[in-house]
Enzyme design. Structure first.
Site, PDB file in Angstrom:
ATOM      1  N   ASP A   1       0.820  -1.221   0.000  1.00 30.71           N
ATOM      2  CA  ASP A   1       0.000   0.000   0.000  1.00 30.71           C
ATOM      3  C   ASP A   1       0.852   1.268   0.000  1.00 30.71           C
ATOM      4  OD1 ASP A   1      -2.377  -1.639   0.306  1.00 30.71           O
ATOM      5  OD2 ASP A   1      -1.824  -1.827   2.416  1.00 30.71           O
TER       6      ASP A   1
ATOM      7  N   GLY B   1       1.795   2.986  -2.580  1.00 26.34           N
ATOM      8  CA  GLY B   1       1.543   3.850  -3.729  1.00 26.34           C
ATOM      9  C   GLY B   1       2.363   3.448  -4.941  1.00 26.34           C
ATOM     10  N   LYS B   2       2.702   2.152  -5.030  1.00 24.52           N
ATOM     11  CA  LYS B   2       3.485   1.662  -6.178  1.00 24.52           C
ATOM     12  C   LYS B   2       2.761   1.913  -7.491  1.00 24.52           C
ATOM     13  CE  LYS B   2       3.474  -2.556  -4.569  1.00 24.52           C
ATOM     14  NZ  LYS B   2       2.783  -2.276  -3.294  1.00 24.52           N
ATOM     15  N   GLY B   3       1.420   1.741  -7.465  1.00 22.98           N
ATOM     16  CA  GLY B   3       0.652   1.847  -8.701  1.00 22.98           C
ATOM     17  C   GLY B   3       0.850   3.175  -9.397  1.00 22.98           C
ATOM     18  N   LYS B   4       0.872   4.248  -8.617  1.00 25.68           N
ATOM     19  CA  LYS B   4       1.038   5.577  -9.204  1.00 25.68           C
ATOM     20  C   LYS B   4       2.411   5.735  -9.846  1.00 25.68           C
ATOM     21  CE  LYS B   4       1.877   9.188  -6.696  1.00 25.68           C
ATOM     22  NZ  LYS B   4       1.838  10.404  -5.864  1.00 25.68           N
TER      23      LYS B   4
ATOM     24  N   GLY C   1      -3.928  -4.597  -4.214  1.00 22.44           N
ATOM     25  CA  GLY C   1      -4.704  -3.513  -4.801  1.00 22.44           C
ATOM     26  C   GLY C   1      -3.818  -2.333  -5.141  1.00 22.44           C
ATOM     27  N   HIS C   2      -3.822  -1.928  -6.409  1.00 18.12           N
ATOM     28  CA  HIS C   2      -3.088  -0.746  -6.840  1.00 18.12           C
ATOM     29  C   HIS C   2      -4.096   0.304  -7.270  1.00 18.12           C
ATOM     30  CE1 HIS C   2       0.815  -3.159  -7.939  1.00 18.12           C
ATOM     31  NE2 HIS C   2       0.581  -3.079  -6.651  1.00 18.12           N
ATOM     32  N   SER C   3      -4.009   1.469  -6.678  1.00 21.60           N
ATOM     33  CA  SER C   3      -4.905   2.564  -7.044  1.00 21.60           C
ATOM     34  C   SER C   3      -4.159   3.585  -7.892  1.00 21.60           C
ATOM     35  CB  SER C   3      -5.455   3.259  -5.792  1.00 21.60           C
ATOM     36  OG  SER C   3      -6.296   2.380  -5.085  1.00 21.60           O
TER      37      SER C   3
ATOM     38  N   GLN D   1       2.116  -6.317  -3.225  1.00 22.08           N
ATOM     39  CA  GLN D   1       2.426  -6.229  -1.798  1.00 22.08           C
ATOM     40  C   GLN D   1       3.744  -5.479  -1.553  1.00 22.08           C
ATOM     41  OE1 GLN D   1       1.619  -9.718  -2.868  1.00 22.08           O
ATOM     42  NE2 GLN D   1      -0.509  -9.274  -2.495  1.00 22.08           N
TER      43      GLN D   1
ATOM     44  N   VAL E   1      -8.638  -3.231  -1.670  1.00 21.43           N
ATOM     45  CA  VAL E   1      -9.458  -4.423  -1.932  1.00 21.43           C
ATOM     46  C   VAL E   1     -10.406  -4.704  -0.779  1.00 21.43           C
ATOM     47  CG1 VAL E   1      -9.403  -6.918  -2.347  1.00 21.43           C
ATOM     48  CG2 VAL E   1      -7.733  -5.435  -3.463  1.00 21.43           C
ATOM     49  N   THR E   2      -9.884  -4.677   0.467  1.00 16.89           N
ATOM     50  CA  THR E   2     -10.658  -5.111   1.635  1.00 16.89           C
ATOM     51  C   THR E   2     -11.388  -3.973   2.333  1.00 16.89           C
ATOM     52  OG1 THR E   2      -8.784  -4.792   3.130  1.00 16.89           O
ATOM     53  CG2 THR E   2      -8.956  -6.937   2.028  1.00 16.89           C
TER      54      THR E   2
ATOM     55  N   ARG F   1     -10.298  -2.450   4.746  1.00 16.02           N
ATOM     56  CA  ARG F   1      -9.938  -2.487   6.163  1.00 16.02           C
ATOM     57  C   ARG F   1      -9.116  -1.251   6.538  1.00 16.02           C
ATOM     58  NH1 ARG F   1      -7.129  -8.314   6.940  1.00 16.02           N
ATOM     59  NH2 ARG F   1      -6.191  -7.682   4.955  1.00 16.02           N
TER      60      ARG F   1
ATOM     61  N   SER G   1       6.258  12.362  -3.635  1.00 14.62           N
ATOM     62  CA  SER G   1       4.935  12.772  -4.097  1.00 14.62           C
ATOM     63  C   SER G   1       4.250  13.626  -3.043  1.00 14.62           C
ATOM     64  CB  SER G   1       4.066  11.565  -4.451  1.00 14.62           C
ATOM     65  OG  SER G   1       3.500  10.999  -3.293  1.00 14.62           O
TER      66      SER G   1
END
Length: 429
Positions: free
Chosen positions: A13, A15-18, A40-42, A225, A301-302, A304, A414
């Site tokens: 979590d 922020g790898k996706g960005k 989950g990648h946002s 992950q 994803v969850t 949580r 960022s």
């Protein structure tokens, strides 16, 4: 042109996706090499927030091939839903390719995940899994009874392989769970249909990746992950079931280690974690609450709520050495605006003794009291910052302190979730 790997530097979590989305704009191929749909990648582009679970974050670059490689485990239901959602958003997926060697998640894997958590809970030892069947699918892979994407294209053998697996699962699952499963024939028919739909995308992705490298094209590799969830090097047993670290990039894609020369670590200006396990710098107080709400720290994803802590320099130095980071990207620097002081752990105190390494023992980690370096904070809004020199002096000092403690060069930071809110300090790739 060697490949670059983007690695999560904490517990996921980060922020790898960005960062992957940004770097993939200049790549000819983006590859997801580990994990499953528990990741989950946002990606935020303009006013659009796109949540990805299996499809690589580089999917937005239609000029580059996008690969789900052999190191992953794939739930076809999730993948097809994700493809459908992307298409509905006007994002094409015809440039997606799927490894024929990637292993497949079946309903019995998800039930096995649930069974294991039920059994662990009886002893008060829940791992906090997402119940997506990831671990059991990797278990079957290692036991050599797994079913791969290529098997979904072979109707003459698929049903018998599923039947054998069901025999094995009957011994593992409580009767009421096992009875929820369809028959081998029903499962075979369902998964053969998945195979027919996905057949145009299924191929030998190792060959494709090596061809891109031989043509000296840019190949970007992304893990799921974070490093501290690595099955070998993370906070075991509170880990995932694969190797999201840089070493997993080679085996997870089918390319040689010499093909990688950029290893980019991504972290937050603080630390977050979902699920159980040791967390030395965790803040179970108003500080943790403020960071969580400011940064909307809830699972992609969850959903949580994530656990929150100050930046852990001991952990980051360990992870940097483990992966061989050439560059570090620090996300969410803007989240720390408004704190009078900010902290970085430089060591731990355990039983009255100072240690500056990350121990394997859960017991030692539970007892570890962080030794903090405290720095003055800043109050300015950073979200419009475009260069390092525009940062408040105290924010600059904070980043320099991270470099010093982790012994890793910061190449970007960022100041918000959007692609354009990433500031390069040094050229990353």
């Amino acid at each position: 042109m060697p490949a670059a790997v983007v690695i999560g530097s904490q517990w996921g979590d980060e922020g790898k996706g960005k960062i992957i989305d940004r770097l993939s704009q200049s790549a000819q191929m983006t590859v997801r090499y580990s994990g499953g749909d528990n990741a989950g990648h946002s990606i935020v582009v303009g006013n659009q927030n796109i949540a990805l679970r299996l499809v690589p974050s580089g999917i937005l670059n239609h000029d580059a091939l996008c690969v789900i490689s052999n190191g992953t485990v794939i739930n076809p239901t999730t993948l097809l839903e994700e493809i459908k959602t992307l298409n509905q958003l006007g994002i094409p997926t015809d440039h997606l390719r799927i490894s024929d060697r990637a292993h497949v998640i079946f309903p019995y894997h998800i039930l096995q995940d649930q069974q294991q958590e039920i059994d662990r809970a009886k002893n008060g030892e829940k791992i906090g899994t997402t119940n997506k069947g990831i671990g059991p699918a990797y278990m079957d892979k290692m036991q050599r009874i797994g079913i791969r994407m290529v098997d979904l294209l072979e109707p003459e053998t698929l049903e018998s392989k599923i039947e054998f697996n069901l025999q094995q699962k009957k011994r593992l699952l409580d009767a009421e769970l096992f009875e929820q499963l369809p028959s081998a024939h029903e499962l075979a028919n369902q998964y053969l249909e998945f195979g027919k739909t996905l057949k145009p995308l299924i191929t030998d992705t190792s060959y494709l990746i090596n061809e891109e490298l031989h043509q000296e094209n840019k190949v970007l590799l992304e893990g799921a992950q974070g490093s501290m969830l690595d099955i070998d090097h993370g906070t075991y047993p509170f880990v995932t079931s694969s190797n999201p670290t840089a070493g997993g990039a080679s085996t997870g894609t089918g390319i040689g280690p010499k093909s990688v020369d950029h290893i980019i670590g991504v972290c937050k200006a603080y630390v977050s974690r979902v699920g159980a396990g040791p967390f030395p710098t965790e803040q179970l107080n108003s500080i943790g609450d403020q960071i969580r709400e400011t940064a909307h720290e809830y699972g992609t994803v969850t959903h949580r709520p994530r656990r929150i802590g100050w930046f852990d320099g001991v952990l980051l130095k360990y992870v940097s050495q483990l992966n061989g980071f050439t560059d570090l990207v620090v996300n969410c620097l803007d989240v720390l605006s408004g704190f009078e002081t900010v902290k970085i752990s430089t060591g731990y105190e355990v039983n009255g003794n100072k240690i500056n390494y990350y121990p394997a023992s859960d017991n030692l980690l539970e007892q570890a009291q962080p030794i903090y370096r405290e720095l003055p904070g800043w109050s300015e809004d950073l979200t419009q910052i475009k260069s390092f020199d525009e940062l408040p002096l105290n924010a600059q000092k904070f980043l320099h302190a991270i470099e010093e403690v982790t012994e890793t060069r910061i190449s970007a930071f960022s100041v918000g979730p959007d692609r354009e809110q990433t500031v390069e300090v040094n050229q990353i790739w």
